[in-house]
Each structure stands twice: as structure tokens, then as C-alpha cells.
Design a protein around this motif. Structure first.
Motif, mmCIF file in Angstrom:
data_model
loop_
_atom_site.group_PDB
_atom_site.id
_atom_site.type_symbol
_atom_site.label_atom_id
_atom_site.label_comp_id
_atom_site.label_asym_id
_atom_site.label_seq_id
_atom_site.Cartn_x
_atom_site.Cartn_y
_atom_site.Cartn_z
ATOM 1 N N ILE A 326 28.583 -45.339 22.121
ATOM 2 C CA ILE A 326 27.818 -44.174 21.741
ATOM 3 C C ILE A 326 28.746 -42.890 21.400
ATOM 4 C CG2 ILE A 326 26.160 -42.501 22.687
ATOM 5 C CD1 ILE A 326 24.907 -45.157 21.818
ATOM 6 N N SER A 327 28.493 -42.060 20.750
ATOM 7 C CA SER A 327 29.276 -40.750 20.321
ATOM 8 C C SER A 327 27.921 -39.616 19.912
ATOM 9 C CB SER A 327 30.168 -40.947 19.369
ATOM 10 O OG SER A 327 29.834 -41.154 18.092
ATOM 11 N N PHE A 328 28.119 -38.563 20.431
ATOM 12 C CA PHE A 328 27.238 -37.468 20.006
ATOM 13 C C PHE A 328 28.278 -36.254 19.586
ATOM 14 C CE2 PHE A 328 24.531 -33.989 20.880
ATOM 15 C CZ PHE A 328 23.210 -34.231 20.210
ATOM 16 N N CYS A 329 27.892 -35.661 18.661
ATOM 17 C CA CYS A 329 28.564 -34.534 18.316
ATOM 18 C C CYS A 329 27.963 -33.337 18.382
ATOM 19 C CB CYS A 329 29.140 -34.783 16.605
ATOM 20 S SG CYS A 329 30.344 -36.131 16.696
ATOM 21 N N TYR A 330 28.479 -32.205 18.679
ATOM 22 C CA TYR A 330 27.798 -30.817 18.572
ATOM 23 C C TYR A 330 28.733 -30.185 17.604
ATOM 24 C CZ TYR A 330 25.599 -31.269 23.101
ATOM 25 O OH TYR A 330 24.957 -31.589 24.128
ATOM 26 N N GLU A 331 28.475 -28.676 17.097
ATOM 27 C CA GLU A 331 29.148 -28.305 15.961
ATOM 28 C C GLU A 331 30.698 -28.059 16.202
ATOM 29 O OE1 GLU A 331 27.536 -24.430 15.214
ATOM 30 O OE2 GLU A 331 25.667 -25.206 14.623
ATOM 31 N N ASN A 332 31.153 -27.970 17.590
ATOM 32 C CA ASN A 332 32.495 -27.571 17.731
ATOM 33 C C ASN A 332 33.216 -29.037 18.383
ATOM 34 O OD1 ASN A 332 31.001 -27.389 20.139
ATOM 35 N ND2 ASN A 332 32.159 -25.808 20.851
ATOM 36 N N ASP A 353 33.415 -34.016 34.944
ATOM 37 C CA ASP A 353 33.695 -32.499 35.347
ATOM 38 C C ASP A 353 32.736 -32.069 34.400
ATOM 39 O OD1 ASP A 353 35.861 -33.152 36.839
ATOM 40 O OD2 ASP A 353 37.547 -33.024 35.038
ATOM 41 N N SER A 354 32.454 -30.569 34.714
ATOM 42 C CA SER A 354 31.500 -29.840 33.975
ATOM 43 C C SER A 354 32.074 -29.680 32.333
ATOM 44 C CB SER A 354 31.571 -28.488 34.372
ATOM 45 O OG SER A 354 30.482 -27.654 33.829
ATOM 46 N N GLY A 355 31.109 -30.087 31.604
ATOM 47 C CA GLY A 355 31.206 -30.176 30.263
ATOM 48 C C GLY A 355 31.753 -31.391 29.587
ATOM 49 N N ALA A 356 31.536 -32.416 30.646
ATOM 50 C CA ALA A 356 32.190 -33.839 29.959
ATOM 51 C C ALA A 356 30.974 -34.476 29.412
ATOM 52 C CB ALA A 356 32.396 -34.843 31.315
ATOM 53 N N GLY A 357 29.727 -34.016 29.436
ATOM 54 C CA GLY A 357 28.476 -34.738 28.745
ATOM 55 C C GLY A 357 27.477 -35.548 29.546
ATOM 56 N N LYS A 358 27.642 -35.214 30.661
ATOM 57 C CA LYS A 358 26.569 -35.999 31.502
ATOM 58 C C LYS A 358 25.255 -35.655 31.156
ATOM 59 C CE LYS A 358 28.197 -34.082 35.498
ATOM 60 N NZ LYS A 358 29.399 -33.398 34.741
ATOM 61 N N THR A 359 24.557 -34.494 30.887
ATOM 62 C CA THR A 359 23.379 -34.281 30.871
ATOM 63 C C THR A 359 22.981 -34.546 29.246
ATOM 64 O OG1 THR A 359 23.308 -31.903 32.360
ATOM 65 C CG2 THR A 359 21.739 -32.217 30.367
ATOM 66 N N THR A 360 23.786 -34.318 28.406
ATOM 67 C CA THR A 360 23.772 -35.031 27.125
ATOM 68 C C THR A 360 23.497 -36.417 27.115
ATOM 69 O OG1 THR A 360 25.300 -33.166 26.059
ATOM 70 C CG2 THR A 360 24.903 -35.148 24.735
ATOM 71 N N LEU A 361 24.179 -37.028 27.831
ATOM 72 C CA LEU A 361 24.105 -38.781 27.975
ATOM 73 C C LEU A 361 22.571 -38.912 28.364
ATOM 74 C CD1 LEU A 361 25.176 -41.751 28.178
ATOM 75 C CD2 LEU A 361 25.720 -41.129 30.573
ATOM 76 N N ILE A 362 22.135 -38.222 29.344
ATOM 77 C CA ILE A 362 20.787 -38.454 29.999
ATOM 78 C C ILE A 362 19.892 -38.255 28.871
ATOM 79 C CG2 ILE A 362 19.058 -37.410 31.538
ATOM 80 C CD1 ILE A 362 21.373 -39.082 32.788
ATOM 81 N N LYS A 363 19.959 -37.300 28.181
ATOM 82 C CA LYS A 363 19.038 -36.727 27.010
ATOM 83 C C LYS A 363 19.089 -37.880 26.098
ATOM 84 C CE LYS A 363 18.738 -31.855 27.909
ATOM 85 N NZ LYS A 363 19.149 -30.292 27.230
ATOM 86 N N ILE A 364 20.074 -38.536 25.645
ATOM 87 C CA ILE A 364 20.220 -39.623 24.829
ATOM 88 C C ILE A 364 19.508 -40.775 25.422
ATOM 89 C CG2 ILE A 364 21.759 -41.442 23.703
ATOM 90 C CD1 ILE A 364 24.013 -39.333 23.595
ATOM 91 N N ILE A 365 19.737 -41.333 26.648
ATOM 92 C CA ILE A 365 18.956 -42.064 27.316
ATOM 93 C C ILE A 365 17.415 -41.768 27.381
ATOM 94 C CG2 ILE A 365 18.408 -43.294 29.580
ATOM 95 C CD1 ILE A 365 21.400 -43.027 30.226
ATOM 96 N N LEU A 366 17.023 -40.895 27.347
ATOM 97 C CA LEU A 366 15.768 -40.536 27.539
ATOM 98 C C LEU A 366 14.960 -40.317 26.264
ATOM 99 C CD1 LEU A 366 15.561 -37.435 30.124
ATOM 100 C CD2 LEU A 366 14.670 -39.886 30.691
ATOM 101 N N GLY A 367 15.872 -40.289 25.171
ATOM 102 C CA GLY A 367 15.241 -40.391 23.616
ATOM 103 C C GLY A 367 14.942 -38.954 23.205
ATOM 104 N N ILE A 368 15.492 -37.896 24.112
ATOM 105 C CA ILE A 368 15.465 -36.512 23.560
ATOM 106 C C ILE A 368 16.368 -36.272 22.504
ATOM 107 C CG2 ILE A 368 15.875 -34.291 24.009
ATOM 108 C CD1 ILE A 368 14.897 -35.002 27.010
ATOM 109 N N TYR A 369 17.464 -36.777 22.438
ATOM 110 C CA TYR A 369 18.536 -36.790 21.283
ATOM 111 C C TYR A 369 18.430 -38.151 20.619
ATOM 112 C CZ TYR A 369 20.359 -32.286 23.605
ATOM 113 O OH TYR A 369 20.621 -31.099 23.720
#
Length: 525
Positions: A326-332, A353-369
């Protein structure tokens, strides 16, 4: 709009019948006036008395019909409003969560209040007025045909002229209606923003700035209303001018006909009344059609694509979850995630660490992203083959954004659904809120009541999630406001459930809580 209105066929039929009776009796009274005046001129007291009684009876029946018609009309408007608001609500419910959060909450509030009110005032009520005016128009034309074909032909010519007017302004009115709707949405957003930040203005001693900002928005919204009303007023003035000119023209024609003995003098009085009814009803129809057209874009807002709500039982009976490459890209930047396999009953601590993508991972799992690269499977099926309701039934999700309704403790936990008292007390026990189960669960809490501590709000939110009995629990800093003792006791109870799958993000974790987890999933920045 038509579809919703015609769902009320029986109400509309009764409304149309009473409207026809009202039009028939009121126009009938105008016709009786012709004979009444002729009887007066002939000095026939007996006929004068008879026609006067007929005229009074016509108006009595007209008033009764009007009362019944309005009574039915109120029910039609009520049912239509419920349907429109239900359509808006269904549209919201059919959004993916990622689509829902694109708009501010005030946008949806504006749909249910401002747009619904505009549709009611400029749509539903105007449609009923068109029905009323149409029957008055039909009865007036029928009466004029009976009186004189010359008068009737003259009325038709004026009628054609009046039809042409609204077409000149329909697009402009529609544009002004759309502008007003957008202005109202913007007004709610701005005012809510300023009022929510009142504390900042107050303690920075900038109350005058707050006042100026609110006044600017007040002036802006009222200016938009005036522009819409001015445009409506202009169109109405043009239609009224033509209507009055037409009435005068018909009366002059009748004077000429009476002077040449083609009609009796009483016809002048009757046609004066009938022409008023004829052209005012025509004027009303044209005005209302223009106004109805102005809300078409608002009604179109209620349209939505129906999402399947059928549950996939094979998925709800959770066995495993896999994330591969799994990979997820933001603008930067892009985040690449290590593979993850979650089996039923796993207790996984997600670290990084902060900014490592933990919350993004959760949103992928939940189907939000959903715009990620890689393979995401639940029970060996790709997530994009499942509907949202099935996915939502799998997960109980809690982060630090807590919302407490201004309602009872029970409704805050059950989300206004019916649960057994034993179930409520069980989840309260798990989150260490036994004192609430012993107290009155009908006690009101929320912003307008006695404030709760951050820890109490987190535990109520957790109880709210646990009572839904989702097979997978995802916690993103869900107990950050709790003391060490409560934190440990709650996790100990949660993680002791062998059938419950838990994924948790915690920045601060004691060794005792850490030992309760069976796996760790570590993310590097």
C-alpha cells in the motif's frame, strides 16, 4: 418536484376540486351581478331580490370552499416539505464519508433550512396558487364566451401578449435565485465561524472587529435578498401593467358594445369584475411560473445516486484483513506502508513518529481514503467490491474528535437507538463509568448542561462504539485524556475479548498497557 407533488394525488385531487368550486362560485357571483344590474335598471324589485340572494349564496359557498381548500393545501405543503427534507437527508446519507467532509456542516444545515424554505415559498405554495388561478382563468373565459364572443376574442389577444412576458425574464430570475441560495449558505458559514471564535475576539479586546465582521455579512445577505426581490418586483410590475391595461381595454370595448346595443348595460359591470378575475389570475400564473422556475436548481440539489445498503454477510463475519504494498501520496510526499495481516482476535499496536502516516493508514482501512495504490482485502475480497454499509458494520472507530449530543447520557451512548439496559450497563462497566449506570441515564449532558471532563467524554464515546458490537475496534489516541489507572483498566478489559480485533494508535503508552497487545506494527517516517 413534480414526482414528489404527484405522490399526493388524492390530496391534490381534493385541492383541485375545492379550488374549482371556489372559482365557480366567485365567478358565478360576477355573472349574477350582470342580471342584478339589468334588474335594477328595469326597476324589477322581485328580480333584484332574487339575484341579490343568489349573489350572497355564491359568495358564502365560495368562502366555505376557500376554507376547505386552504386546509388541504396546508397538508400538501407539510407533506411536500417532509419529502424534500427527507431527500436532502437521504442525499447526505448516500455520501461517502470522504465526500461528506468536502463541505462544511453548515452547507447541509443550509440545505435543510434555507433551501427547503425557498422551495416551500417559491415552489410548493406557488404551484398551489397556479392551480387556483388556473380554475379562475377557466371559469372567467367560460363566462366571457357566454357574454360575448367579441369580448372573448379581445381577452384572448391580451392573454397571448401576457404569456410572452415571463419568457423574457425566466433565466434572469433563475440566476438571481441561485445567487441568493449561495449567499445564504455563505452567510451561515461566515456567521458560524465568527461566533465560534467569539472568545478569541473577546479576550483580544477586539469586540468591535467582531461586530464589524458580522455587520458586513448581515449587509451582504440582505443586499442579495433585495436584489432578488427587486428583480421579482420588476417582473411583477410589468405583468401587472399589462394586466391593468387589458382590463381597461375590455371595459372600454364593453362600453362601446353597450352604447351600440350589442350587450346590456349590466355586462359592463360583469365584464369589469370578470376581466379583473381573468387578468389577475393570468398575471398570477405567469408570475408564479417564473418564481417556480427560479427554484428548479434547488430541487435538483435533492437528486442523488442511490447507494446499496444491503449487507454482505460473508464480510460482516470478519476473519482477516490484509494490506499489501500500500502507498498513499499527498501533494508533497508519498507514504509506503509495510504489509499488514490482521486476523480475527488480533490486538495490534500501531507505532510510529508523528507524520509517519498512522492516521492516514487508519483512514485507508476505514475506506475513507480510496485513492491509494496496492491491494486491500477483507476476508480475501478486494475492498472496492464492497458497499460502504458493509465496511462500516465491520469497524468501530474512535479518535480524539469527540462529539457529545445535547441530550441524555443514554441517547449519547445508544445514538438514539433501543438497547437493553443490561447492554448499556455492561459497556459503561468496561469504560469505568459504573457511577453513570447507577445514576439516572436520562440525565442531560452536552454543551448546554453541566460540562464533562475530557476523560468522561472519551469514555462515553468509547461506550457508544462498544455497544454497536463491531468486530474490529480502531482507536486513534482514544484514551489520551485518561489517567494511567483508567487507561490500563479499560485496555485490559477490551483486549481480554478474544473475538474482538483491536488496532490502536498511542503516542504515550505504559509498559503495562503495551504488554496487553499481541502484535506491533511499526511505521518509519
Amino acid at each position: 418536484m413534480k414526482k414528489i407533488l404527484f405522490e399526493q394525488k388524492s390530496f391534490l385531487l381534493f385541492y383541485a376540486l375545492t379550488s374549482l368550486f371556489y372559482a365557480g362560485f366567485s365567478i358565478g357571483a360576477s355573472i349574477v351581478l350582470i342580471y342584478l344590474l339589468n334588474a335594477v335598471i328595469a326597476r324589477n324589485i322581485q328580480l333584484v331580490t332574487q339575484y341579490a340572494i343568489f349573489c350572497i349564496l355564491c359568495w358564502i359557498f365560495a368562502l366555505v370552499s376557500d376554507f376547505i381548500k386552504n386546509h388541504i393545501g396546508f397538508r400538501i405543503v407539510k407533506n411536500f416539505n417532509i419529502k424534500i427534507k427527507l431527500s436532502f437527508t437521504n442525499k447526505i446519507c448516500n455520501f461517502l464519508y470522504s465526500e461528506f467532509i468536502k463541505n462544511e456542516p453548515n452547507e447541509y444545515i443550509s440545505w435543510l433550512i434555507n433551501d427547503s424554505n425557498l422551495i416551500e415559498e417559491n415552489g410548493t405554495k406557488k404551484f398551489l396558487e397556479v392551480i387556483d388561478s388556473l380554475f379562475v382563468l377557466i371559469c372567467s373565459i367560460t363566462a366571457l364566451i357566454q357574454i360575448s364572443w367579441i369580448v372573448f376574442v379581445s381577452a384572448v389577444l391580451f392573454f397571448v401578449l401576457m404569456i410572452m412576458i415571463p419568457n423574457l425574464f425566466s433565466k434572469t430570475l433563475k440566476k438571481y435565485g441561485e445567487r441568493l441560495s449561495k449567499a445564504q449558505s455563505r452567510y451561515i458559514d461566515k456567521i458560524t465561524n465568527y461566533i465560534n471564535g467569539f472568545k478569541e475576539f473577546y479576550f483580544a479586546n477586539h469586540i468591535d472587529t467582531f461586530l464589524n465582521l458580522v455587520n458586513v455579512e448581515n449587509n451582504t445577505i440582505e443586499s442579495n435578498k433585495v436584489k432578488f426581490n427587486d428583480m421579482n418586483n420588476f417582473v411583477n410590475a410589468v405583468i401587472h401593467a399589462v394586466s391593468i391595461s387589458a382590463q381597461i381595454g375590455l371595459i372600454l370595448i364593453c362600453v362601446f358594445l353597450a352604447a351600440n346595443n350589442y350587450v346590456t348595460p349590466g355586462v359592463i359591470l360583469g365584464v369589469g369584475s370578470l376581466s379583473g378575475s381573468l387578468f389577475m389570475s393570468m398575471s398570477s400564473i405567469l408570475q408564479n411560473i417564473s418564481v417556480i422556475n427560479s427554484v428548479k436548481s434547488l430541487v435538483k440539489k435533492t437528486e442523488y445516486e442511490l447507494v446499496s445498503l444491503d449487507l454482505d454477510k460473508q464480510i460482516v463475519n470478519f476473519e482477516s484483513l490484509e494490506l499489501n504494498n500500500i502507498s498513499f501520496c499527498y501533494e508533497n510526499r508519498c507514504i509506503n506502508y509495510p504489509s499488514l495481516k490482521v486476523n480475527r482476535g488480533d490486538k495490534i499496536l500501531i507505532k510510529g513518529d508523528s507524520g509517519a502516516g498512522k492516521t492516514t493508514l487508519i483512514k485507508i482501512i476505514l475506506g475513507i481514503y480510496s485513492n491509494f495504490e496496492g491491494e486491500y482485502l477483507i476476508n480475501n475480497r478486494l475492498i472496492d467490491t464492497m458497499n460502504n454499509r458493509t465496511i462500516n458494520m465491520l469497524f468501530g472507530y474512535m479518535n480524539q474528535d469527540i462529539y457529545i449530543f445535547n441530550d441524555s447520557i443514554q441517547n449519547n451512548i445508544t445514538l438514539f437507538n433501543n438497547f437493553d439496559q443490561i447492554e448499556i450497563e455492561k459497556v459503561l462497566s468496561i469504560v469505568n463509568l459504573n457511577e453513570l449506570s447507577k445514576a439516572n441515564l436520562n440525565r442531560m449532558i452536552g454543551v448546554s448542561c453541566k460540562p464533562l471532563s475530557g476523560g468522561e467524554m472519551q469514555r462515553i464515546q468509547l461506550a457508544r462504539i462498544l455497544i454497536q458490537k463491531n468486530p474490529i475496534l480502531i482507536l486513534d489516541e482514544a484514551t489520551s485524556a485518561l489517567d494511567v489507572k483508567n487507561n490500563y483498566e479499560i485496555y485490559k478489559r477490551l483486549l481480554a475479548n478474544n473475538n474482538l480485533t483491536v488496532l490502536a494508535i498511542m503516542h504515550k503508552i505504559t509498559p503495562e498497557v503495551k504488554e496487553l497487545f499481541t502484535k506491533e506494527y511499526i511505521l518509519d517516517e
